[in-house]
Design a protein around this motif. Sequence first.
Motif, PDB file in Angstrom:
ATOM      1  N   GLU A 131      -0.164   9.131  -1.438  1.00 16.10           N
ATOM      2  CA  GLU A 131       0.559   7.868  -1.349  1.00 16.10           C
ATOM      3  C   GLU A 131       1.930   7.909  -2.021  1.00 16.10           C
ATOM      4  O   GLU A 131       2.902   7.385  -1.485  1.00 16.10           O
ATOM      5  CB  GLU A 131      -0.262   6.747  -2.002  1.00 16.10           C
ATOM      6  CG  GLU A 131      -1.457   6.136  -1.299  1.00 16.10           C
ATOM      7  CD  GLU A 131      -2.064   6.798  -0.108  1.00 16.10           C
ATOM      8  OE1 GLU A 131      -2.426   6.070   0.819  1.00 16.10           O
ATOM      9  OE2 GLU A 131      -2.238   8.019  -0.062  1.00 16.10           O
ATOM     10  N   VAL A 132       2.019   8.494  -3.219  1.00 23.64           N
ATOM     11  CA  VAL A 132       3.316   8.462  -3.919  1.00 23.64           C
ATOM     12  C   VAL A 132       4.378   9.258  -3.165  1.00 23.64           C
ATOM     13  O   VAL A 132       5.570   9.003  -3.330  1.00 23.64           O
ATOM     14  CB  VAL A 132       3.192   8.976  -5.374  1.00 23.64           C
ATOM     15  CG1 VAL A 132       2.335   8.044  -6.193  1.00 23.64           C
ATOM     16  CG2 VAL A 132       2.684  10.398  -5.426  1.00 23.64           C
ATOM     17  N   ASP A 133       3.955  10.203  -2.348  1.00 25.15           N
ATOM     18  CA  ASP A 133       4.906  10.951  -1.519  1.00 25.15           C
ATOM     19  C   ASP A 133       5.264  10.202  -0.235  1.00 25.15           C
ATOM     20  O   ASP A 133       6.117  10.652   0.527  1.00 25.15           O
ATOM     21  CB  ASP A 133       4.316  12.319  -1.140  1.00 25.15           C
ATOM     22  CG  ASP A 133       4.339  13.303  -2.293  1.00 25.15           C
ATOM     23  OD1 ASP A 133       5.031  13.030  -3.293  1.00 25.15           O
ATOM     24  OD2 ASP A 133       3.653  14.339  -2.187  1.00 25.15           O
ATOM     25  N   ARG A 134       4.600   9.081   0.016  1.00 22.93           N
ATOM     26  CA  ARG A 134       4.846   8.299   1.230  1.00 22.93           C
ATOM     27  C   ARG A 134       5.430   6.919   0.919  1.00 22.93           C
ATOM     28  O   ARG A 134       5.573   6.092   1.804  1.00 22.93           O
ATOM     29  CB  ARG A 134       3.538   8.098   2.019  1.00 22.93           C
ATOM     30  CG  ARG A 134       2.773   9.376   2.316  1.00 22.93           C
ATOM     31  CD  ARG A 134       3.460  10.244   3.345  1.00 22.93           C
ATOM     32  NE  ARG A 134       2.587  11.333   3.742  1.00 22.93           N
ATOM     33  CZ  ARG A 134       2.568  12.527   3.156  1.00 22.93           C
ATOM     34  NH1 ARG A 134       3.386  12.787   2.144  1.00 22.93           N
ATOM     35  NH2 ARG A 134       1.735  13.472   3.572  1.00 22.93           N
ATOM     36  N   GLY A 135       5.714   6.658  -0.361  1.00 21.50           N
ATOM     37  CA  GLY A 135       6.281   5.370  -0.735  1.00 21.50           C
ATOM     38  C   GLY A 135       5.275   4.241  -0.716  1.00 21.50           C
ATOM     39  O   GLY A 135       5.628   3.089  -0.462  1.00 21.50           O
ATOM     40  N   ALA A 136       4.013   4.554  -0.993  1.00 20.22           N
ATOM     41  CA  ALA A 136       2.968   3.532  -0.973  1.00 20.22           C
ATOM     42  C   ALA A 136       2.030   3.735  -2.152  1.00 20.22           C
ATOM     43  O   ALA A 136       2.110   4.738  -2.875  1.00 20.22           O
ATOM     44  CB  ALA A 136       2.189   3.596   0.336  1.00 20.22           C
ATOM     45  N   LEU A 137       1.159   2.771  -2.367  1.00 20.01           N
ATOM     46  CA  LEU A 137       0.099   2.884  -3.366  1.00 20.01           C
ATOM     47  C   LEU A 137      -1.193   2.405  -2.722  1.00 20.01           C
ATOM     48  O   LEU A 137      -1.183   1.827  -1.640  1.00 20.01           O
ATOM     49  CB  LEU A 137       0.423   2.040  -4.609  1.00 20.01           C
ATOM     50  CG  LEU A 137       1.684   2.441  -5.387  1.00 20.01           C
ATOM     51  CD1 LEU A 137       1.932   1.455  -6.528  1.00 20.01           C
ATOM     52  CD2 LEU A 137       1.567   3.850  -5.925  1.00 20.01           C
ATOM     53  N   GLN A 224      -2.666  -3.029  -3.504  1.00 21.42           N
ATOM     54  CA  GLN A 224      -1.868  -3.266  -2.304  1.00 21.42           C
ATOM     55  C   GLN A 224      -0.616  -4.088  -2.595  1.00 21.42           C
ATOM     56  O   GLN A 224       0.406  -3.935  -1.927  1.00 21.42           O
ATOM     57  CB  GLN A 224      -2.712  -3.982  -1.242  1.00 21.42           C
ATOM     58  CG  GLN A 224      -3.727  -3.086  -0.554  1.00 21.42           C
ATOM     59  CD  GLN A 224      -4.407  -3.792   0.587  1.00 21.42           C
ATOM     60  OE1 GLN A 224      -4.806  -4.957   0.488  1.00 21.42           O
ATOM     61  NE2 GLN A 224      -4.577  -3.106   1.704  1.00 21.42           N
ATOM     62  N   GLY A 225      -0.686  -4.944  -3.596  1.00 16.24           N
ATOM     63  CA  GLY A 225       0.476  -5.751  -3.948  1.00 16.24           C
ATOM     64  C   GLY A 225       1.682  -4.908  -4.315  1.00 16.24           C
ATOM     65  O   GLY A 225       2.833  -5.259  -3.987  1.00 16.24           O
ATOM     66  N   PHE A 226       1.454  -3.764  -4.946  1.00 18.56           N
ATOM     67  CA  PHE A 226       2.561  -2.890  -5.319  1.00 18.56           C
ATOM     68  C   PHE A 226       3.137  -2.157  -4.111  1.00 18.56           C
ATOM     69  O   PHE A 226       4.323  -1.822  -4.071  1.00 18.56           O
ATOM     70  CB  PHE A 226       2.104  -1.905  -6.398  1.00 18.56           C
ATOM     71  CG  PHE A 226       1.842  -2.562  -7.717  1.00 18.56           C
ATOM     72  CD1 PHE A 226       2.894  -2.838  -8.588  1.00 18.56           C
ATOM     73  CD2 PHE A 226       0.567  -2.935  -8.078  1.00 18.56           C
ATOM     74  CE1 PHE A 226       2.662  -3.453  -9.800  1.00 18.56           C
ATOM     75  CE2 PHE A 226       0.318  -3.560  -9.287  1.00 18.56           C
ATOM     76  CZ  PHE A 226       1.369  -3.833 -10.154  1.00 18.56           C
ATOM     77  N   THR A 227       2.282  -1.909  -3.109  1.00 17.29           N
ATOM     78  CA  THR A 227       2.788  -1.328  -1.865  1.00 17.29           C
ATOM     79  C   THR A 227       3.756  -2.294  -1.183  1.00 17.29           C
ATOM     80  O   THR A 227       4.829  -1.897  -0.714  1.00 17.29           O
ATOM     81  CB  THR A 227       1.618  -0.995  -0.920  1.00 17.29           C
ATOM     82  OG1 THR A 227       0.822   0.033  -1.499  1.00 17.29           O
ATOM     83  CG2 THR A 227       2.128  -0.515   0.437  1.00 17.29           C
ATOM     84  N   PHE A 228       3.387  -3.563  -1.129  1.00 18.86           N
ATOM     85  CA  PHE A 228       4.288  -4.561  -0.545  1.00 18.86           C
ATOM     86  C   PHE A 228       5.596  -4.631  -1.335  1.00 18.86           C
ATOM     87  O   PHE A 228       6.683  -4.730  -0.761  1.00 18.86           O
ATOM     88  CB  PHE A 228       3.620  -5.937  -0.515  1.00 18.86           C
ATOM     89  CG  PHE A 228       2.535  -6.057   0.514  1.00 18.86           C
ATOM     90  CD1 PHE A 228       2.796  -5.816   1.855  1.00 18.86           C
ATOM     91  CD2 PHE A 228       1.250  -6.417   0.155  1.00 18.86           C
ATOM     92  CE1 PHE A 228       1.801  -5.929   2.818  1.00 18.86           C
ATOM     93  CE2 PHE A 228       0.237  -6.525   1.101  1.00 18.86           C
ATOM     94  CZ  PHE A 228       0.515  -6.279   2.436  1.00 18.86           C
TER      95      PHE A 228
END
Length: 254
Positions: A131-137, A224-228
């Motif tokens: 995830e951290v390499d894709r800009g997500a959590l 998921q909130g941090f991904t947003f």
Amino acid sequence: MGIKRHSESAGIAVVTVDYPPVNAIPSDGWFALADEIRAAGRDPQTRVVVLRAENRGFNAGVDIKEIQRKPGHQALIDANHGCFEAFGAVYDCPVPVVTAVQGFCLGGGIGLVGNSDIIIASEDATFGLPEVDRGALGAATHLARLVPQHLMRALFFTASTATAQQLRHYGSVLKVVPREELDAAALEVAKDIAAKDGRVIRAAKRALNGIDLQDVHRSYRFEQGFTFELNLSGASDEIRERFDEDLAAQKDKN
């Protein structure tokens, strides 16, 4: 192609993920997976569900290309809602879910596996969150159910993977078998469960979920909130664009 469900033998429902070549699941696929698992669990004849996949690996997570293709944030919202539904369907399934994992199990695959009750893996299986390499959590909630806390953090921050043998050492994977024996090994465990009284099995699943130390639904939703947030800031778009450029460069080299 898609999500398929069939009855293998008395009491056993098999749900198969089939999105070639790597099982990167589109948004509607996550919802379909949730629907099939819930349908299997609602059937009073079902005593155990086997979750398996076709293709090179068990799961490559969400379909990043789908998110990139669509303007705005709706595709991301759909993917996150779909993952939430699929992970929750596995955890809340009224009967045990036995998951058979081959090859790579990444991103959303960790959410499915971490929420399942029993894991059987092939010798070539690897587990991780890029995830951290894709800009997500996300799905650290579920990775923490597979490995100890500090290893989970190391795997998450470095986007590294753990092997099936490592997870077997920690007790989260029940059996590690040659790839050609994976389905048979998963069905062997499923048949053992299916031979029990279904009323007791369903009560046992409720009891075990009830004494869980972590609310997996709330914990994952928090992540998921941090991904947003990362997407709204523009950071995720930049990282995904670099990822696409790196993939294109690798293809040119080959």
